[in-house]
Scaffold this active site. Structure first.
Site, PDB file in Angstrom:
ATOM      1  N   ASP A 103     124.874  28.686  54.927  1.00 46.64           N
ATOM      2  CA  ASP A 103     125.568  28.211  56.122  1.00 46.64           C
ATOM      3  C   ASP A 103     126.193  29.331  56.959  1.00 46.64           C
ATOM      4  OD1 ASP A 103     124.935  25.763  55.049  1.00 46.64           O
ATOM      5  OD2 ASP A 103     126.997  25.158  54.592  1.00 46.64           O
TER       6      ASP A 103
ATOM      7  N   CYS B 159     124.382  20.053  57.212  1.00 49.18           N
ATOM      8  CA  CYS B 159     123.680  18.783  57.082  1.00 49.18           C
ATOM      9  C   CYS B 159     123.803  17.909  58.329  1.00 49.18           C
ATOM     10  CB  CYS B 159     124.127  17.989  55.868  1.00 49.18           C
ATOM     11  SG  CYS B 159     122.910  16.696  55.511  1.00 49.18           S
TER      12      CYS B 159
ATOM     13  N   ALA C 211     119.152  22.461  50.744  1.00 45.53           N
ATOM     14  CA  ALA C 211     117.693  22.496  50.573  1.00 45.53           C
ATOM     15  C   ALA C 211     117.112  23.761  51.198  1.00 45.53           C
ATOM     16  CB  ALA C 211     117.074  21.253  51.211  1.00 45.53           C
TER      17      ALA C 211
ATOM     18  N   THR D  49     121.548  23.552  55.309  1.00 47.95           N
ATOM     19  CA  THR D  49     121.535  22.638  54.161  1.00 47.95           C
ATOM     20  C   THR D  49     121.358  23.411  52.854  1.00 47.95           C
ATOM     21  OG1 THR D  49     119.110  22.387  54.145  1.00 47.95           O
ATOM     22  CG2 THR D  49     120.352  20.831  55.516  1.00 47.95           C
TER      23      THR D  49
ATOM     24  N   SER E  83     126.575  27.201  46.889  1.00 46.81           N
ATOM     25  CA  SER E  83     125.144  26.961  46.620  1.00 46.81           C
ATOM     26  C   SER E  83     124.332  28.248  46.756  1.00 46.81           C
ATOM     27  CB  SER E  83     124.586  25.942  47.617  1.00 46.81           C
ATOM     28  OG  SER E  83     125.394  24.802  47.665  1.00 46.81           O
TER      29      SER E  83
ATOM     30  N   CYS F 205     116.491  17.200  55.180  1.00 43.78           N
ATOM     31  CA  CYS F 205     117.628  16.330  55.379  1.00 43.78           C
ATOM     32  C   CYS F 205     117.271  14.950  54.847  1.00 43.78           C
ATOM     33  CB  CYS F 205     117.965  16.266  56.871  1.00 43.78           C
ATOM     34  SG  CYS F 205     119.574  15.540  57.129  1.00 43.78           S
TER      35      CYS F 205
END
Ligand SMILES: Cc1cc2nc3c(=O)[nH]c(=O)nc-3n(C[C@H](O)[C@H](O)[C@H](O)COP(=O)(O)OP(=O)(O)OC[C@H]3O[C@@H](n4cnc5c(N)ncnc54)[C@H](O)[C@@H]3O)c2cc1C
Length: 400
Positions: free
Chosen positions: A300, A166, A311, A309, A16, A344
């Site tokens: 991460d 998460c 997001a 996350t 990501s 979240c």
């Protein structure tokens, strides 16, 4: 293989964070096309947030994976190898395959490691004996198998004491499973337990309050400061430790959803670019490395003190890109700042969700003009249908 390579900008990890940062950078500076190299050994790229709904039988597993080759932004090249060694003083890294790569600027987005081995017995039994986990593409189907075959008894859901990606996912699958049991007539002959190493349901009081109500309504038994330490699949018993008293006890299970302990990736942990805890050492606001100014990190693998996350990455990537451009083009210090934003989407059932959004200070940072501390069908639909499109067609294309 084994040949030396060099690129102006090298990006480690095409998950990501890596793809989003590169896509944004090339959109902002098309002249950099041909000068960006992504390094990642993976054949597939995953949209992991949907694994919660895959485990609950609500979404097909295949829809969460796409071939990595199809996602490498146009103008970037991809070296399909594993980085093993960083020599940041010489602007240089080495892969397992023996390729030495020279860079001027480095972005690290290598993700987090799942440490299945840290729980004796887990590796051997995952996917069997009612032991399942949403935390990897290879195991997520086992969750739906365990939930849909559950005939009643003890259903356990664990959450470790380590940082995880998460933070809400270990309990989301529990709420979905509980609803499924209720609707399929097995809830009355079963008990549902949340075995969590943390002292509460959620770190942000505004959302914690709602989750406490959900747990009460669903009659879920919570065991705080309680960590899974060993599992015996064939006997269907798990050993837990009370983190306050250090007392150990065993608990029978018919189903256990395990969130494995996680930690820094081995290839990053022992390198000069991490802090003593093994996370990549960056400034919490500018995402620039504390000791090597031509290095940035996001996602991460970083030591950013926020919840890990996708997001969060959506708000981190523009900061990395802007500060990198300032440095590269003007030799100017980093000015763009990240505020710790993370989100979240706390699924509480097959049609309800609490959309938690907050920053470094655990203050709500909400996007919608509604009370996001409430469970809502609209937010569930956002997660299931809108966020995946936003991810594949927006974030990974550098459009947001
Ligand atoms: C069950 C579950 C539910 C989740 N739910 C949500 C949610 O609802 N909302 C949300 O925002 N986030 C959620 N997440 C978290 C989100 O998926 C991650 O935070 C996000 O993917 C992190 O991105 P990343 O780039 O840091 O790491 P990743 O996307 O994991 O990418 C890391 C990349 O590094 C590569 N890599 C590994 N080793 C090497 C090496 N040696 N050399 C080079 N490359 C390497 C990997 O192959 C991988 O492609 C969830 C995750 C899970 C597992």
């Amino acid at each position: 293989m084994g040949m030396n390579q060099s690129a102006k900008i090298v990006v480690v990890g095409a998950g990501s964070g890596g793809i989003t940062a590169v896509a944004q950078l090339l959109r902002k500076r098309p002249a950099l096309k041909g000068h960006v190299l992504l390094i990642d050994p993976a054949e597939q790229h995953y949209y992991q947030p949907l694994w919660t709904l895959v485990g609950a039988g609500d979404v097909k597993k295949e829809s969460t994976a796409r071939p990595m080759a199809s996602l490498i932004p146009e103008g970037a090249s991809w070296l399909q190898e594993s980085v093993t060694t960083f020599i940041p003083k010489e602007n240089h890294l080495v892969t397992e395959e023996g390729t030495a790569v020279q860079y001027e600027y480095l972005i690290i987005a290598g993700g987090i490691q799942l440490n299945w081995e840290a729980i004796p017995g887990l590796r051997e039994t995952i996917g069997k004996n009612g032991v399942c986990s949403n935390y990897s593409f290879d195991t997520v189907a086992s969750t739906w198998e365990a939930i849909s075959n559950f005939k009643g008894g003890e259903a356990l859901f664990t959450m470790p004491s380590t940082p995880i990606k998460c933070g809400g996912a270990p309990q989301k699958i529990m709420y979905l499973a509980e609803e499924y049991f209720e609707e399929h007539g097995v809830r009355r002959q079963s008990s549902v337990h949340f075995m969590t190493a943390l002292p509460n349901m959620f770190a942000v009081p505004r959302y914690e309050k709602t989750l406490n109500e959900v747990v009460r309504r669903k009659n879920i038994q919570t065991h705080f400061k309680t960590e899974l330490i060993e599992i015996d699949g064939p006997k269907q018993v798990a050993t837990f430790e009370n983190l306050d008293t250090k007392e150990r006890f065993i608990h029978h299970f018919d189903l256990i959803h395990v969130t494995p302990p996680m930690g820094p990736m081995d290839f990053l942990k022992n390198s000069p670019i991490t802090d003593d805890t093994g996370w990549v050492d960056v400034n919490a606001k500018t995402l620039q490395h504390d000791r090597f100014p031509n290095v940035f990190a996001l996602g991460d693998c970083s030591n950013l003190p926020t919840s890990k996350t996708g997001a969060a990455i959506r708000k981190q990537a523009p900061v990395v890109v802007e500060n990198l451009i300032r440095l590269m083009e003007h030799q100017k210090s980093a000015e763009a700042e990240y505020d710790g934003y993370t989100s979240c989407p706390l699924v509480t059932g097959y049609g309800s969700l609490v959309m938690a959004e907050f920053d470094y200070d655990k203050q709500p940072a909400e996007s919608f003009p509604i009370d996001q501390s409430e469970e809502r069908l609209s937010m569930f639909l956002v997660k299931k249908h809108f966020l995946p499109i936003l991810y594949w067609d927006g974030m990974l294309k550098g459009l947001m």
